[in-house]
Design an enzyme around this catalytic site. Structure first.
Site, PDB file in Angstrom:
ATOM      1  NE  ARG A 148       5.698  -0.356  10.210  1.00  0.00           N
ATOM      2  CZ  ARG A 148       4.564  -0.436   9.531  1.00  0.00           C
ATOM      3  NH1 ARG A 148       4.447   0.212   8.363  1.00  0.00           N
ATOM      4  NH2 ARG A 148       3.557  -1.146   9.975  1.00  0.00           N
ATOM      5  NE  ARG A 157      -5.214  -0.509   9.548  1.00  0.00           N
ATOM      6  CZ  ARG A 157      -3.955  -0.820   9.318  1.00  0.00           C
ATOM      7  NH1 ARG A 157      -3.527  -2.044   9.488  1.00  0.00           N
ATOM      8  NH2 ARG A 157      -3.105   0.070   8.908  1.00  0.00           N
ATOM      9  CE  LYS A 197      -2.119  -1.198   3.866  1.00  0.00           C
ATOM     10  NZ  LYS A 197      -1.418  -2.483   4.161  1.00  0.00           N
ATOM     11  NE  ARG A 235       7.548  -2.234   6.356  1.00  0.00           N
ATOM     12  CZ  ARG A 235       6.231  -2.202   6.510  1.00  0.00           C
ATOM     13  NH1 ARG A 235       5.473  -1.716   5.545  1.00  0.00           N
ATOM     14  NH2 ARG A 235       5.687  -2.686   7.593  1.00  0.00           N
TER      15      ARG A 235
END
Ligand code: AP5
Ligand code: MG
Length: 217
Positions: free
Chosen positions: A156, A88, A13, A123
């Site tokens: 993260r 969501r 996204k 990531r």
């Protein structure tokens, strides 16, 4: 243009948001980025959200709706906006509908669970801008440095395997039902019905972008 990006954690996204945002000249509203900024700033909201986010759960609907309602009345949202990671839950989607904040397009980026762990564990992000990299699929030009500012990239806190699995469970239980919700609304042709677009998110970043370019026109 009002667009929403729907998809599992790690579906891409944030990655595709930058293309859509630039294409339409609309701001990206990522509730995840907004919450991480609040955590970083140590605000009351950040303190409340921190534990929930670290466990991979969802922040309360009231907090999220308050954040989004305050954001979409800002001047840069006059021509539309791109929701990334919002709504969501069904109550969040219903609250939007009741407030007559209608979406033109809902994009569901489909990626199976087995691809998600590899994507999220590799990531790296540039926290101030939200720019997203992957050590193998989208590496920065200089290792661990943002391409634009040269600042450090970070991992993260919720991108650890046990947390990722919890986020996936939460996605299937609470967010996935939104696909059927928007599908039914889209078919009904009722007031405010969005167009639901489903894209194959397992292809390369460029191939997914091309699919989006085609369907969005
Ligand atoms: P949020 O930040 O929204 O996280 P998420 O939904 O879990 O989604 P991600 O940001 O992890 O994934 P993404 O789809 O953006 O993937 P990306 O493009 O980065 O939310 C975080 C937390 O905040 C939530 O857990 C919750 O606690 C809270 N929260 C946020 N919104 C909320 C709400 N509305 N209600 C309640 N709580 C809320 O890509 C992932 C990786 O894959 C990257 O490394 C990327 O380079 C790579 N990649 C992308 N596309 C491809 C491709 N096509 N091929 C190969 N690799 C790819
Ligand atoms: Mg994201």
């Amino acid at each position: 243009m009002r667009i929403m990006l729907l998809g599992a954690p790690g579906a891409g996204k944030g990655t595709q948001a930058s293309f859509i945002r630039d294409h339409y000249g609309i701001p990206q509203i990522s509730t995840g980025d907004m919450l991480r900024a609040a955590v970083q700033a140590g605000s009351a909201l950040g303190m409340a959200a921190r534990k929930v986010m670290e466990s991979g759960g969802l922040v309360s609907d009231d907090i999220i709706l308050g954040l989004v309602q305050a954001r979409i009345v800002e001047a840069d949202c006059q021509r539309g906006f791109l929701f990334d990671g919002f709504p969501r839950t069904l109550p969040q989607a219903d609250a939007l509908k009741q407030a007559q904040i209608y979406l033109d397009v809902v994009i569901d980026i489909q990626v199976p669970d087995e691809d998600i762990i590899e994507r999220l564990s590799g990531r790296r992000i540039h926290q101030p801008s939200g720019r997203v990299y992957h050590v193998r699929h989208s590496p920065p030009r200089v290792s661990d440095r943002d391409d634009i500012t040269g600042e450090s990239l970070v991992q993260r806190d919720d991108d650890r395997e046990a947390i990722i699995r919890n986020r996936l469970d939460v996605y299937h239980a609470q967010t996935r039902p939104l696909v059927a919700y928007y599908e039914a609304w889209s078919r009904s042709g009722e007031t405010g019905a969005p167009r639901l677009i489903q894209v194959d998110g397992t292809q390369s970043v460029d191939a997914v972008r091309q699919q989006l370019q085609q369907v969005l026109g």
